[in-house]
Enzyme design. Structure first.
Site, PDB file in Angstrom:
ATOM      1  N   THR A 211      14.626  17.018   1.569  1.00 30.80           N
ATOM      2  CA  THR A 211      14.638  15.683   0.958  1.00 30.80           C
ATOM      3  C   THR A 211      14.550  15.916  -0.527  1.00 30.80           C
ATOM      4  O   THR A 211      14.139  17.001  -0.955  1.00 30.80           O
ATOM      5  CB  THR A 211      13.416  14.870   1.458  1.00 30.80           C
ATOM      6  OG1 THR A 211      13.657  14.400   2.774  1.00 30.80           O
ATOM      7  CG2 THR A 211      13.097  13.670   0.597  1.00 30.80           C
ATOM      8  N   ARG A 239      18.519   7.206  13.694  1.00 26.93           N
ATOM      9  CA  ARG A 239      17.124   7.603  13.406  1.00 26.93           C
ATOM     10  C   ARG A 239      16.838   7.403  11.902  1.00 26.93           C
ATOM     11  O   ARG A 239      17.656   7.734  11.056  1.00 26.93           O
ATOM     12  CB  ARG A 239      16.925   9.072  13.780  1.00 26.93           C
ATOM     13  CG  ARG A 239      15.525   9.619  13.450  1.00 26.93           C
ATOM     14  CD  ARG A 239      15.504  10.329  12.112  1.00 26.93           C
ATOM     15  NE  ARG A 239      14.246  11.040  11.891  1.00 26.93           N
ATOM     16  CZ  ARG A 239      13.887  11.568  10.731  1.00 26.93           C
ATOM     17  NH1 ARG A 239      14.670  11.470   9.670  1.00 26.93           N
ATOM     18  NH2 ARG A 239      12.743  12.187  10.592  1.00 26.93           N
ATOM     19  N   VAL A 240      15.673   6.853  11.596  1.00 27.12           N
ATOM     20  CA  VAL A 240      15.271   6.697  10.193  1.00 27.12           C
ATOM     21  C   VAL A 240      13.950   7.433   9.996  1.00 27.12           C
ATOM     22  O   VAL A 240      13.037   7.296  10.813  1.00 27.12           O
ATOM     23  CB  VAL A 240      15.110   5.201   9.826  1.00 27.12           C
ATOM     24  CG1 VAL A 240      14.622   5.048   8.393  1.00 27.12           C
ATOM     25  CG2 VAL A 240      16.435   4.462  10.011  1.00 27.12           C
ATOM     26  N   GLY A 241      13.856   8.208   8.936  1.00 22.37           N
ATOM     27  CA  GLY A 241      12.637   8.963   8.655  1.00 22.37           C
ATOM     28  C   GLY A 241      11.682   8.206   7.752  1.00 22.37           C
ATOM     29  O   GLY A 241      11.773   6.983   7.599  1.00 22.37           O
ATOM     30  N   ASP A 242      10.777   8.949   7.147  1.00 23.86           N
ATOM     31  CA  ASP A 242       9.743   8.330   6.300  1.00 23.86           C
ATOM     32  C   ASP A 242      10.241   7.973   4.894  1.00 23.86           C
ATOM     33  O   ASP A 242       9.705   7.062   4.259  1.00 23.86           O
ATOM     34  CB  ASP A 242       8.556   9.287   6.149  1.00 23.86           C
ATOM     35  CG  ASP A 242       8.983  10.606   5.495  1.00 23.86           C
ATOM     36  OD1 ASP A 242       9.995  11.191   5.937  1.00 23.86           O
ATOM     37  OD2 ASP A 242       8.321  11.035   4.537  1.00 23.86           O
ATOM     38  N   THR A 262       7.948  14.717   1.504  1.00 24.64           N
ATOM     39  CA  THR A 262       8.988  15.422   2.245  1.00 24.64           C
ATOM     40  C   THR A 262       8.346  16.121   3.431  1.00 24.64           C
ATOM     41  O   THR A 262       7.219  16.602   3.327  1.00 24.64           O
ATOM     42  CB  THR A 262       9.720  16.454   1.354  1.00 24.64           C
ATOM     43  OG1 THR A 262      10.612  17.206   2.183  1.00 24.64           O
ATOM     44  CG2 THR A 262       8.771  17.395   0.637  1.00 24.64           C
ATOM     45  N   GLY A 263       9.044  16.140   4.542  1.00 22.98           N
ATOM     46  CA  GLY A 263       8.482  16.790   5.723  1.00 22.98           C
ATOM     47  C   GLY A 263       8.937  16.087   6.985  1.00 22.98           C
ATOM     48  O   GLY A 263       9.905  15.322   6.959  1.00 22.98           O
ATOM     49  N   GLY A 265       9.370  13.476   9.100  1.00 22.10           N
ATOM     50  CA  GLY A 265       9.241  12.049   8.833  1.00 22.10           C
ATOM     51  C   GLY A 265       8.440  11.264   9.840  1.00 22.10           C
ATOM     52  O   GLY A 265       7.683  10.358   9.477  1.00 22.10           O
TER      53      GLY A 265
HETATM   54  N1  ASP Z   1      11.152  13.446   5.495  1.00 22.51           N
HETATM   55  C1  ASP Z   1      12.549  13.591   5.810  1.00 22.51           C
HETATM   56  C2  ASP Z   1      12.863  12.847   7.067  1.00 22.51           C
HETATM   57  O1  ASP Z   1      12.115  12.927   8.010  1.00 22.51           O
HETATM   58  C3  ASP Z   1      12.972  15.014   5.970  1.00 22.51           C
HETATM   59  C4  ASP Z   1      12.347  15.991   5.003  1.00 22.51           C
HETATM   60  O2  ASP Z   1      11.776  15.626   4.030  1.00 22.51           O
HETATM   61  O3  ASP Z   1      12.465  17.192   5.234  1.00 22.51           O
HETATM   62  O4  ASP Z   1      13.885  12.209   7.123  1.00 22.51           O
END
Ligand code: ASP
Length: 343
Positions: A211, A239-242, A262-263, A265
């Protein structure tokens, strides 16, 4: 008396230099107009042993370019909102990062991007999800914030809104990169192999997701945060992340801090990480770094790995992560860039 005053000034200058040398932050109450900008390009298993010097330099250059774009705006008295948007745009255009060009593929072999921006001064926010044709999703997120009465728009409706506001759209081929496609094929192969157990799962989480984000404090003391992502490789369509969820992956409030995460989600949403940092500062009186560590630990407790970047109202920064690396950078007291990748 005159002598005493100049001595005092020398002492203060000496103390300030010492603090810079030791990498400590100097608060705005001491410097008056402190600007600050931090950026990230994703967290994950990023190992020095697997990185070539050339590749590492490319990532560093990408982060530097983003910092330069944002710093230029902040130094001429521009807003933190403009700075974070500009920094994220640069990272979206850079194919090394999972946002805009270089986004990862869904299980259907397509690209669906999410982004959000938040203004700490007004608590206004804009977010978009499931974007397939807008070159810079962060530009669209800002337009949603400023030109619609909504906070979040998704898919076809968001793209129609983009066209109606003259925001650049591109053929989805523009976002394609061979590295992301190969990572997607690896995951697919591993999935198929999973059935008979004959092949190992060979993809790292750095290949799986990523991200980009930016947080800033401008010379007026206003905070802003922006985040943009292609999400996670092989995610289900829709799908929607954070990242675009205000309070999960993105948050800003002048009273406390601005945060971009980031991570994984799913875990960052469930732990409301970005808003947690702000709440822990406001209601529990924690420092930025304590609050950032604590909020990240909440996601970790649920099983989530990743990191975040944050700046507080005094211009202090925190860049915690619980993975082996996070692409990150910020501006030092003397205006120079600090770029780091590993722990
Ligand atoms: N946080 C992002 C998501 O889940 C992915 C990421 O940051 O690696 O969409």
């Amino acid at each position: 008396m005159v002598k005493l005053t100049s001595l005092a000034i020398h002492c203060l200058a000496f103390a300030l230099c010492g603090m810079v040398a030791h990498g400590q932050e100097i608060s705005s109450t001491m410097t008056g107009q402190k600007i600050q900008l931090a950026v990230h390009g994703g967290a994950g298993t990023i190992e020095r042993s697997k990185m070539t010097p050339e590749k590492e330099q490319e990532y560093r250059t990408g982060l530097e370019n983003a910092l330069r774009a944002g710093r230029e705006i902040l130094q001429r008295g521009g807003s933190s909102l403009d700075a974070v948007e500009a920094a994220v745009r640069v990272l979206e255009d850079d194919p090394h990062f999972n946002a805009g060009k270089g986004s990862v593929f869904t299980s259907a072999g397509k690209i669906e991007m999410d982004a959000a921006i938040m203004d700490g001064k007004t608590l206004a926010a804009g977010a978009v999800a499931g974007i397939e044709h807008v070159r810079n999703p962060i530009v669209l997120a800002r337009a949603v914030m400023e030109k619609s009465k909504h906070v979040m728009m998704v898919g076809a409706g968001a793209e129609k809104f983009a066209k109606g506001h003259g925001i650049e759209t591109v053929d989805p081929k523009y976002f394609f990169t061979q590295d992301r496609w190969d990572a997607f094929q690896k995951i697919k192969a591993a999935e198929e192999a999973g059935a008979d157990g004959s092949k190992k799962f060979i993809i790292s989480d750095a290949e799986r997701h990523g991200t980009v984000g930016a947080v800033a404090r401008d010379s007026q003391g206003n905070l802003a945060a922006a985040t943009s992502t292609g999400g996670t490789t092989n995610k289900l369509p829709g799908r929607v992340g954070d990242s675009p969820v205000i309070g999960a992956g993105t948050y800003a409030d002048n009273a406390t801090c601005a945060v971009s995460c980031t991570g994984d989600g799913e875990f960052f949403i469930r732990a409301s990480v970005a808003h947690q940092v702000s709440v822990l500062m406001e209601l529990r009186g924690m420092s930025l770094s304590e609050a950032a560590e604590r909020a990240l630990a909440q996601a970790e407790k649920l099983g989530g790995t990743g990191g975040l970047i944050a700046v507080d109202k005094n211009g202090n920064i925190a860049l915690p992560f619980n993975t082996s690396g996070m692409y990150r950078g910020h501006i030092r007291e003397d205006g120079k860039f600090v770029i780091e990748i590993y722990k």
